[in-house]
Design a protein around this motif. Structure first.
Motif: not given
Length: 444
Positions: A329-335
């Motif tokens: 799972v891409s965590l880029s931009g996950v906040g």
């Protein structure tokens, strides 16, 4: 002093030793599963993320002429290899119902009640968080417990958890598997096609007939399984259910009784001894020993033989490959805002809060009503600890997520919630059990 394999009493060799082997296998499998998930997560968030996506979305084809089937590597894992996983799950369910911890009503009642709570409460929590939204198809995601991860952590807590409590959580996970299988079959199929389902029914009847005939030939079962998979796939029910149906039909008893085999061996060995004493021949003696070994193998039921043959492949290849293919799972931009959206929040809360409330609450109520005692005389803290640990829902949860959400955005959100809920459940459950009083040691 540890009991050696040679001096161990028959009861130990027949009952305890296989359980020890099973727990060692599941513990190692859980560690490998964790490493595979971590590798997938790291790979999907590395500079080589495109290679990860390309690998598992790589197009494959099978067939000749006009009859060509196209699929991706991920689909091969999820619909093909996972059928073998569910085949082993089906056989393990049958083994527990026939000769294991679930063979009597009294033994099965407490884990059944606990599993019912552990499935119902997480689903309700998920629905409350996602009601009216586009995440509703994933309501079953937080219902499953991952036995490999749970046993792996419980093995690290050896001496602090009574063995009876380990057996309890294993039986609970088996009921979880049953519930998950039924949910996949009933709610996550596509448009039903009656003619194909009738064909699947005929094939199932053939499987039941082979079970009653105590068919031992693995090739016959494999061919029948492929035909059943194909029929269910075209019938609109998820094809992996073919594995479960076939697993439940594998004969649990031997074709011949032990007394029949022993009588035949007694007569045969008498003839062999008399013949070799008159004319010694080493080659003949070796051939006779192999013949005796084959006759003794007749005593092992097909169910046991198939489980022993396939379980290592499932534990050390199929499940890790599934984790590698589905945990990226891409965590880029996950906040915090992304984590607080309904799909990941519902999955995480369902696993972490729903599992512990459902399992602990329903088990405590069953004990108070006198349906059963606490397994192994465990403390409430230990019971709570394993209830939290059961919130690790990985393999089947990810599988259901893939069925519920065909689009990448919602599926990634569900995966994020599954990974978060499982991680927090594992850490807190381990901590609760690690600092609980050690399990009581039986008097020698």
């Amino acid at each position: 002093m540890a009991t050696s394999a040679r001096t161990a009493p028959p009861l130990f060799r027949a009952v305890v030793a296989p359980l020890q082997h099973f727990f060692r296998l599941e513990a190692a499998s859980g560690i490998l599963l964790l490493l595979s998930a971590a590798l997938a997560l790291g790979w999907a968030n590395s500079p080589w993320a495109a290679a990860y996506a390309h690998l598992f979305d790589y197009p494959l084809s099978l067939g000749a002429g006009g009859a060509v089937v196209e699929f991706s590597l991920r689909l091969l894992v999820n619909d093909g290899l996972m059928t073998i996983f569910f085949f082993v799950v089906g056989m393990e369910i049958k083994r527990e119902l026939v000769v294991g911890e679930l063979r009597t009503f009294s033994r099965a009642m407490l884990p059944f009640v606990a599993a019912a709570g552990g499935m119902a409460v997480p689903a309700v929590l998920y629905v409350l968080v996602n009601r009216g939204g586009d995440g509703m198809p994933g309501w079953a995601i937080p219902m499953a417990t991952d036995i490999a991860f749970c046993i792996g952590l419980l093995t690290l807590l050896k001496g602090r958890v009574p063995n009876a409590l380990v057996v309890f959580i294993t039986a609970l996970a088996i009921f979880d598997d049953m519930g998950g299988i039924l949910i996949i079959a009933l709610f996550y199929g596509k448009g039903l096609h009656v003619e194909w389902l009738l064909g699947a029914g005929v094939l199932t009847a053939v499987a039941v007939g082979l079970m009653r005939a105590r068919m031992r030939n693995g090739l016959v079962w494999a061919v029948l399984g492929l035909a059943l998979w194909y029929a269910l796939h075209h019938g609109g029910i998820h094809a992996t259910i073919a594995g479960v149906i076939l697993g439940l039909c594998i004969p649990a008893g031997s074709a011949r009784t032990p007394l029949e085999v022993l009588r035949e061996l007694h007569a045969h060995t008498g003839e062999v001894v008399a013949r070799t004493q008159a004319r010694p021949d080493e080659a003949v003696e070796q051939a006779e020993l192999l013949s005796i070994e084959e006759r003794l193998e007749d005593l092992e039921p097909p169910l046991q033989r198939f489980i022993h043959a396939l379980h290592p492949y499932v534990a050390f290849f199929i499940m890790p490959v599934f984790a590698l293919a589905n945990s990226g799972v891409s965590l880029s931009g996950v906040g915090l805002s992304a984590l607080a959206s309904p799909i990941p929040l519902g999955a995480a809360l369902g696993l972490f809060l729903g599992k512990q409330v459902g399992i602990f609450g329903f088990t405590w109520l069953a004990v108070k009503l006198g349906l059963s005692g606490v397994p192994g005389g465990a403390s409430l803290r230990q019971l709570y600890g394993v209830s939290v640990l059961a919130g690790i829902g990985f393999t089947v949860a990810l599988f259901i997520g893939g069925l519920a959400f065909p689009d990448a955005a919602r599926l990634d959100a569900a995966k994020l919630g599954i990974l978060l809920g499982s991680l927090v459940s594992g850490v807190l459950g381990y901590a609760v059990l690690r600092f609980s009083r050690p399990a009581a040691t039986p008097a020698s």
